[in-house]
Motif scaffolding. Structure first.
Motif, PDB file in Angstrom:
ATOM      1  N   ALA A  96      15.214   8.562  -7.971  1.00  0.00           N
ATOM      2  CA  ALA A  96      13.822   8.393  -7.443  1.00  0.00           C
ATOM      3  C   ALA A  96      13.908   8.289  -6.108  1.00  0.00           C
ATOM      4  CB  ALA A  96      13.485   6.994  -7.800  1.00  0.00           C
ATOM      5  N   ALA A  97      12.757   9.041  -5.454  1.00  0.00           N
ATOM      6  CA  ALA A  97      12.525   8.920  -3.929  1.00  0.00           C
ATOM      7  C   ALA A  97      11.763   7.847  -3.767  1.00  0.00           C
ATOM      8  CB  ALA A  97      12.072  10.195  -3.346  1.00  0.00           C
ATOM      9  N   ALA A  98      12.182   6.575  -3.393  1.00  0.00           N
ATOM     10  CA  ALA A  98      11.554   5.217  -3.573  1.00  0.00           C
ATOM     11  C   ALA A  98      11.128   4.956  -1.961  1.00  0.00           C
ATOM     12  CB  ALA A  98      12.086   4.102  -4.207  1.00  0.00           C
ATOM     13  N   MET A  99      10.024   4.197  -1.703  1.00  0.00           N
ATOM     14  CA  MET A  99       9.500   3.699  -0.616  1.00  0.00           C
ATOM     15  C   MET A  99      10.192   2.399  -0.350  1.00  0.00           C
ATOM     16  SD  MET A  99       5.381   4.525  -0.786  1.00  0.00           S
ATOM     17  CE  MET A  99       4.874   3.160  -0.196  1.00  0.00           C
ATOM     18  N   THR A 100      10.687   2.154   0.519  1.00  0.00           N
ATOM     19  CA  THR A 100      11.230   0.438   1.006  1.00  0.00           C
ATOM     20  C   THR A 100      10.482  -0.386   1.566  1.00  0.00           C
ATOM     21  OG1 THR A 100      12.259   1.530   3.191  1.00  0.00           O
ATOM     22  CG2 THR A 100      13.598   1.814   1.141  1.00  0.00           C
ATOM     23  N   GLN A 101       9.232   0.306   2.137  1.00  0.00           N
ATOM     24  CA  GLN A 101       8.314  -0.673   2.857  1.00  0.00           C
ATOM     25  C   GLN A 101       7.873  -1.896   2.008  1.00  0.00           C
ATOM     26  OE1 GLN A 101       8.312   2.699   2.575  1.00  0.00           O
ATOM     27  NE2 GLN A 101       7.546   3.674   4.479  1.00  0.00           N
TER      28      GLN A 101
ATOM     29  N   ALA B 143      -3.592  -8.956  -3.646  1.00  0.00           N
ATOM     30  CA  ALA B 143      -2.808  -8.778  -4.575  1.00  0.00           C
ATOM     31  C   ALA B 143      -3.323  -9.175  -6.046  1.00  0.00           C
ATOM     32  CB  ALA B 143      -1.538  -9.619  -4.206  1.00  0.00           C
ATOM     33  N   ARG B 144      -4.141  -9.846  -6.090  1.00  0.00           N
ATOM     34  CA  ARG B 144      -4.778 -10.482  -7.569  1.00  0.00           C
ATOM     35  C   ARG B 144      -5.382  -9.260  -8.257  1.00  0.00           C
ATOM     36  NH1 ARG B 144      -9.634 -14.418  -5.929  1.00  0.00           N
ATOM     37  NH2 ARG B 144      -9.818 -12.907  -4.362  1.00  0.00           N
ATOM     38  N   PHE B 145      -5.762  -8.444  -7.383  1.00  0.00           N
ATOM     39  CA  PHE B 145      -6.471  -7.006  -7.931  1.00  0.00           C
ATOM     40  C   PHE B 145      -5.628  -5.837  -7.789  1.00  0.00           C
ATOM     41  CE2 PHE B 145      -9.864 -10.087  -6.977  1.00  0.00           C
ATOM     42  CZ  PHE B 145     -10.364 -10.366  -7.966  1.00  0.00           C
ATOM     43  N   LEU B 146      -4.746  -5.780  -7.034  1.00  0.00           N
ATOM     44  CA  LEU B 146      -3.976  -4.563  -6.530  1.00  0.00           C
ATOM     45  C   LEU B 146      -2.464  -4.795  -6.689  1.00  0.00           C
ATOM     46  CD1 LEU B 146      -5.759  -3.438  -3.211  1.00  0.00           C
ATOM     47  CD2 LEU B 146      -6.163  -2.666  -5.709  1.00  0.00           C
ATOM     48  N   ARG B 147      -1.905  -3.775  -7.267  1.00  0.00           N
ATOM     49  CA  ARG B 147      -0.336  -3.966  -7.303  1.00  0.00           C
ATOM     50  C   ARG B 147       0.002  -3.165  -5.877  1.00  0.00           C
ATOM     51  NH1 ARG B 147       1.988  -4.198 -12.443  1.00  0.00           N
ATOM     52  NH2 ARG B 147       3.403  -2.763 -12.186  1.00  0.00           N
ATOM     53  N   ARG B 148       1.360  -2.944  -5.834  1.00  0.00           N
ATOM     54  CA  ARG B 148       2.159  -2.595  -4.706  1.00  0.00           C
ATOM     55  C   ARG B 148       1.503  -1.427  -4.064  1.00  0.00           C
ATOM     56  NH1 ARG B 148       6.799   0.715  -3.727  1.00  0.00           N
ATOM     57  NH2 ARG B 148       6.488   1.397  -5.817  1.00  0.00           N
ATOM     58  N   MET B 149       1.317  -0.521  -4.682  1.00  0.00           N
ATOM     59  CA  MET B 149       0.783   0.847  -4.215  1.00  0.00           C
ATOM     60  C   MET B 149      -0.405   0.664  -3.776  1.00  0.00           C
ATOM     61  SD  MET B 149       3.594   2.845  -3.908  1.00  0.00           S
ATOM     62  CE  MET B 149       2.713   4.295  -3.364  1.00  0.00           C
ATOM     63  N   GLY B 150      -1.371   0.014  -4.597  1.00  0.00           N
ATOM     64  CA  GLY B 150      -2.811  -0.020  -4.013  1.00  0.00           C
ATOM     65  C   GLY B 150      -2.878  -0.789  -2.826  1.00  0.00           C
TER      66      GLY B 150
END
Length: 386
Positions: free
Chosen positions: A49-54, A62-69
């Motif tokens: 995978a080419a994953a983001m590390t940030q 965060a109640r409504f959004l996951r990491r990418m959101g």
């Protein structure tokens, strides 16, 4: 064809978050492909995978959004700030997202202990689902939260699918031309490295198999792409209304295929948008037959000797974020008058266009970026220095 002026940008990519530093890494030929760092993928067909590390800052969202959101909302704010723009009724917001996906890390604990017939389903695992679980899956969550937090109250929409970035860009450009908004904020985000996407990619043979460093797109040994992820944002205005970084055009298409869009669909987009002499940033699906057809389609407009680079070889396939990331990268590369090599390319397959083996100086003032994904979706952007 309609175009818009770029006045701000921001991104999170597998190669970093600072635009200048990421472009430096592209020019150095760096490649983000590595063993999947998001979770143990040893049992999966594709283990790279080419994953983001940030990391993402703590947020009530965060109640409504996951990491990418959360990354998407962050880059939207940074892009507006870079352009010196404040939200208003005349700032439109256009989002491109990979689409509605049920997240397996939520579902598997909830269903692994279920009994046949569904008896006692709540106590057998459904009680583990977050109370906002369904709300967390809404495709327009990030759009709604960004609009509220940034005050972007103008016209806009959320688009879904592998070419959603191109869709969002095209809609934003049309809204500006029609006078519906004075500024358009365009955001694209997606991740193809989660369990639910890796299984689907492997089932149709789209991604590379195993954990060994794979051949790159346009290599004679190419055998599927490395999945990646990214979030990126652009701020656009009408051309001629002030200083800008570059201008962008965008168009999308679909052909009904179950897998990636046909090369003929890419050819139709190239004929509609590209011009002779354009640099080509390829879709980079890393399937030799498809790569060859793509090169032929582009060369029929740009010319056989046009330079061929591939940002997706460095960052992995990034789905809905592709067209927005390509726009940012190509604008900066053209401004520097430099083109990047195809990261990791060892033995370029024959055919039209010139696959770049090393960074090279260029006098080109324009470039196209192609993307393709399932089901039957394609996009193109054309970036031109102002």
């Amino acid at each position: 064809m309609l175009k818009a002026a770029i006045i701000g940008s921001a991104w999170r990519t597998p190669l970093g978050s600072n635009v200048g530093e990421v472009v430096d890494r592209l020019l150095a030929g760096e490649r983000a492909a590595a063993v999947n760092a998001r979770f143990d993928a040893s049992a999966y067909t594709c283990q790279l995978a080419a994953a983001m590390t940030q990391s993402v800052a703590p947020s009530r969202n965060a109640r409504f959004l996951r990491r990418m959101g959360l990354h998407a909302v962050a880059v939207a704010a940074e892009a507006l700030d870079s352009a010196g723009i404040k939200g208003s009724d005349r700032v439109g917001l256009f989002f491109g997202y990979g689409g509605l996906r049920a997240h397996w890390d939520d579902l598997m604990p909830a269903f692994e202990r279920q009994e046949a017939g569904g008896a006692n389903a709540w106590n057998c695992g459904l009680d583990l689902l977050h109370p906002f679980w369904m709300l967390q899956h809404l495709s327009n969550n990030a759009h709604a939260i960004a609009a509220q937090e940034l005050g972007a109250r103008g016209e806009g929409a959320t688009y879904g699918g592998a070419n959603a970035g191109a869709q969002a860009l095209g809609a934003a450009i049309r809204a500006l031309a029609a006078g519906a908004v004075d500024v358009a904020l365009v955001v694209g985000y997606d991740s193809l490295i989660e369990p639910e996407t890796l299984v689907e990619l492997a089932a149709r043979g789209a991604c590379v198999a195993g954990a060994a460093s794979p051949a790159t797109p346009y290599d004679i040994n190419a055998a599927g792409f490395v999945p990646g992820e990214a979030a990126a944002a652009l701020v656009l205005q009408r051309p001629g209304e002030g200083e800008c970084i570059a201008c962008v055009q965008a168009q999308d298409a679909a052909d009904g295929e179950k897998g990636e869009a046909l090369a003929g669909t890419l050819a139709r987009l190239v004929r509609a948008v590209a011009q002779p002499g354009d640099v080509v940033d390829g879709a980079g699906l890393a399937r030799p037959e498809y790569d060859a057809q793509e090169r032929l389609a582009a060369a029929q407009v740009t010319g056989d000797d046009a330079a061929l680079c591939c940002i997706m070889s460095a960052m992995g396939q990034i789905g809905a974020a592709s067209s927005v990331v390509q726009t940012i990268a190509l604008a900066e590369l053209l401004r520097r008058r430099m083109l990047p090599p195809i990261a990791g390319l060892q033995r370029a397959a024959g055919g039209p266009l010139r696959p770049l083996m090393q960074a090279e100086a260029t006098t080109a003032r324009s470039a196209i970026g192609l993307c393709a994904g399932a089901p039957g979706l394609a996009g193109i952007i054309r970036v031109e220095l102002a």
